[in-house]
Design an enzyme around this catalytic site. Structure first.
Site, PDB file in Angstrom:
ATOM      1  N   HIS A 219     -98.213  -5.518 -29.967  1.00  0.00           N
ATOM      2  CA  HIS A 219     -97.987  -5.378 -28.528  1.00  0.00           C
ATOM      3  C   HIS A 219     -96.475  -5.437 -28.283  1.00  0.00           C
ATOM      4  O   HIS A 219     -95.789  -6.297 -28.837  1.00  0.00           O
ATOM      5  CB  HIS A 219     -98.699  -6.509 -27.775  1.00  0.00           C
ATOM      6  CG  HIS A 219     -98.634  -6.318 -26.291  1.00  0.00           C
ATOM      7  ND1 HIS A 219     -99.440  -5.428 -25.621  1.00  0.00           N
ATOM      8  CD2 HIS A 219     -97.814  -6.868 -25.358  1.00  0.00           C
ATOM      9  CE1 HIS A 219     -99.130  -5.447 -24.336  1.00  0.00           C
ATOM     10  NE2 HIS A 219     -98.148  -6.309 -24.154  1.00  0.00           N
TER      11      HIS A 219
ATOM     12  N   LEU B 198    -104.685   3.009 -27.379  1.00  0.00           N
ATOM     13  CA  LEU B 198    -104.711   2.622 -25.975  1.00  0.00           C
ATOM     14  C   LEU B 198    -106.099   2.379 -25.383  1.00  0.00           C
ATOM     15  O   LEU B 198    -106.211   1.965 -24.233  1.00  0.00           O
ATOM     16  CB  LEU B 198    -103.947   3.657 -25.140  1.00  0.00           C
ATOM     17  CG  LEU B 198    -102.485   3.845 -25.589  1.00  0.00           C
ATOM     18  CD1 LEU B 198    -101.774   4.825 -24.683  1.00  0.00           C
ATOM     19  CD2 LEU B 198    -101.731   2.521 -25.659  1.00  0.00           C
TER      20      LEU B 198
ATOM     21  N   GLY C 251     -97.241   8.002 -32.412  1.00  0.00           N
ATOM     22  CA  GLY C 251     -97.592   7.539 -33.754  1.00  0.00           C
ATOM     23  C   GLY C 251     -96.419   7.142 -34.620  1.00  0.00           C
ATOM     24  O   GLY C 251     -96.507   7.179 -35.850  1.00  0.00           O
ATOM     25  N   SER C 252     -95.303   6.727 -34.003  1.00  0.00           N
ATOM     26  CA  SER C 252     -94.148   6.352 -34.844  1.00  0.00           C
ATOM     27  C   SER C 252     -94.468   5.115 -35.683  1.00  0.00           C
ATOM     28  O   SER C 252     -94.067   5.031 -36.842  1.00  0.00           O
ATOM     29  CB  SER C 252     -92.893   6.133 -33.996  1.00  0.00           C
ATOM     30  OG  SER C 252     -92.958   4.914 -33.291  1.00  0.00           O
ATOM     31  N   ASN C 253     -95.212   4.173 -35.123  1.00  0.00           N
ATOM     32  CA  ASN C 253     -95.587   2.983 -35.916  1.00  0.00           C
ATOM     33  C   ASN C 253     -96.567   3.347 -37.022  1.00  0.00           C
ATOM     34  O   ASN C 253     -96.420   2.891 -38.155  1.00  0.00           O
ATOM     35  CB  ASN C 253     -96.187   1.902 -35.003  1.00  0.00           C
ATOM     36  CG  ASN C 253     -95.115   1.113 -34.301  1.00  0.00           C
ATOM     37  OD1 ASN C 253     -94.469   0.247 -34.890  1.00  0.00           O
ATOM     38  ND2 ASN C 253     -94.877   1.429 -33.032  1.00  0.00           N
TER      39      ASN C 253
HETATM   40  C1  GAR Z   1     -95.773   0.828 -29.374  1.00  0.00           C
HETATM   41  O1  GAR Z   1     -94.649   0.314 -28.719  1.00  0.00           O
HETATM   42  C2  GAR Z   1     -96.887  -0.186 -29.377  1.00  0.00           C
HETATM   43  O2  GAR Z   1     -96.440  -1.507 -29.460  1.00  0.00           O
HETATM   44  C3  GAR Z   1     -97.489   0.073 -28.013  1.00  0.00           C
HETATM   45  O3  GAR Z   1     -97.511   1.469 -27.895  1.00  0.00           O
HETATM   46  C4  GAR Z   1     -96.358   1.987 -28.574  1.00  0.00           C
HETATM   47  C5  GAR Z   1     -96.811   3.143 -29.444  1.00  0.00           C
HETATM   48  O4  GAR Z   1     -95.717   3.814 -29.986  1.00  0.00           O
HETATM   49  N1  GAR Z   1     -98.776  -0.514 -27.906  1.00  0.00           N
HETATM   50  C6  GAR Z   1     -99.215  -1.037 -26.770  1.00  0.00           C
HETATM   51  O5  GAR Z   1     -98.584  -1.024 -25.742  1.00  0.00           O
HETATM   52  C7  GAR Z   1    -100.613  -1.669 -26.850  1.00  0.00           C
HETATM   53  N2  GAR Z   1    -100.893  -2.402 -25.663  1.00  0.00           N
HETATM   54  P1  GAR Z   1     -95.912   4.778 -31.236  1.00  0.00           P
HETATM   55  O6  GAR Z   1     -97.056   5.731 -30.885  1.00  0.00           O
HETATM   56  O7  GAR Z   1     -94.628   5.514 -31.358  1.00  0.00           O
HETATM   57  O8  GAR Z   1     -96.236   3.939 -32.430  1.00  0.00           O
END
Ligand code: GAR
Length: 187
Positions: free
Chosen positions: A104, A85, A12-14
């Site tokens: 993505h 996901l 969940g960093s984003n």
């Molecule tokens: C991120 O890099 C996002 O772009 C990717 O999952 C990661 C989640 O990181 N998403 C995908 O690959 C979707 N197909 P986070 O949980 O630290 O935000």
């Protein structure tokens, strides 16, 4: 005022960046977070930021009537996917046309589709010998990872790079550009 629901499955960093970016914004409110994973790191981050986080089991994304009612009852205007996901159900896409946005971690249309997420993407990018990668922010439509692209940003891949270092470069782009791009779309 626009209400946003963020969907996240993992660390969940984003989602965290987005929550912090819009804290105190008078026009865009991160109303709630939805996760399908009761062990997701985002749950504690939400507690830290006092944003309500709801766990919906996987089935809710197959028969999605309950989830849709929940989002409507909470007056959600936009759904932002941040490392979510599971496939988004068609009924949800119909209910929120051009109102669901995804990020993505590669330059779509390359390295998209089912099973392509997180480190699997960076591994495939590296194994293919790409000289650059980056991020794609796009609307979600009926076809997996094929919705209209809103923004792409690139970074170079050098011979010193590893899957992990590519991941870090891409993550830096995500954190820099995802919140501000959302602001431009939603305001
Ligand atoms: C991120 O890099 C996002 O772009 C990717 O999952 C990661 C989640 O990181 N998403 C995908 O690959 C979707 N197909 P986070 O949980 O630290 O935000």
């Amino acid at each position: 005022m626009k209400n946003i629901a963020v969907f996240a499955s993992g660390n969940g960093s984003n989602a965290h960046q987005i929550i912090r970016y819009f804290a105190g914004d008078s026009k865009v409110v991160i109303r709630l977070v939805v996760t399908n994973n009761e062990k997701a790191g985002i749950i504690n981050k939400c507690k830290q930021e006092s944003v309500p986080c709801f766990v919906f089991p996987k089935d809710s994304f197959v028969d999605s009537d309950g989830l849709i009612t929940f989002l409507i009852e909470n007056n959600i205007d936009y759904i932002v996917l941040a490392g979510f996901l599971l496939q988004i159900p068609q009924a949800l896409i119909k209910e929120f046309p051009k109102k669901i946005i995804n990020i993505h971690p590669a330059l779509l249309p390359k390295f998209g589709g089912k099973g392509m997420y997180g480190m699997y993407v960076h591994k495939a990018v590296m194994e293919t010998g790409e000289k650059e990668t980056g991020i794609s922010i796009h609307y979600v439509n009926e076809e997996y990872d094929k919705g209209e692209i809103i923004l792409q940003k690139k970074c170079a891949i050098t011979i010193e790079d590893t899957i992990e270092s590519i991941g870090l470069k891409v993550q830096a782009l995500e954190h820099e550009y995802y919140p501000v791009t959302l602001k431009n779309i939603i305001k």
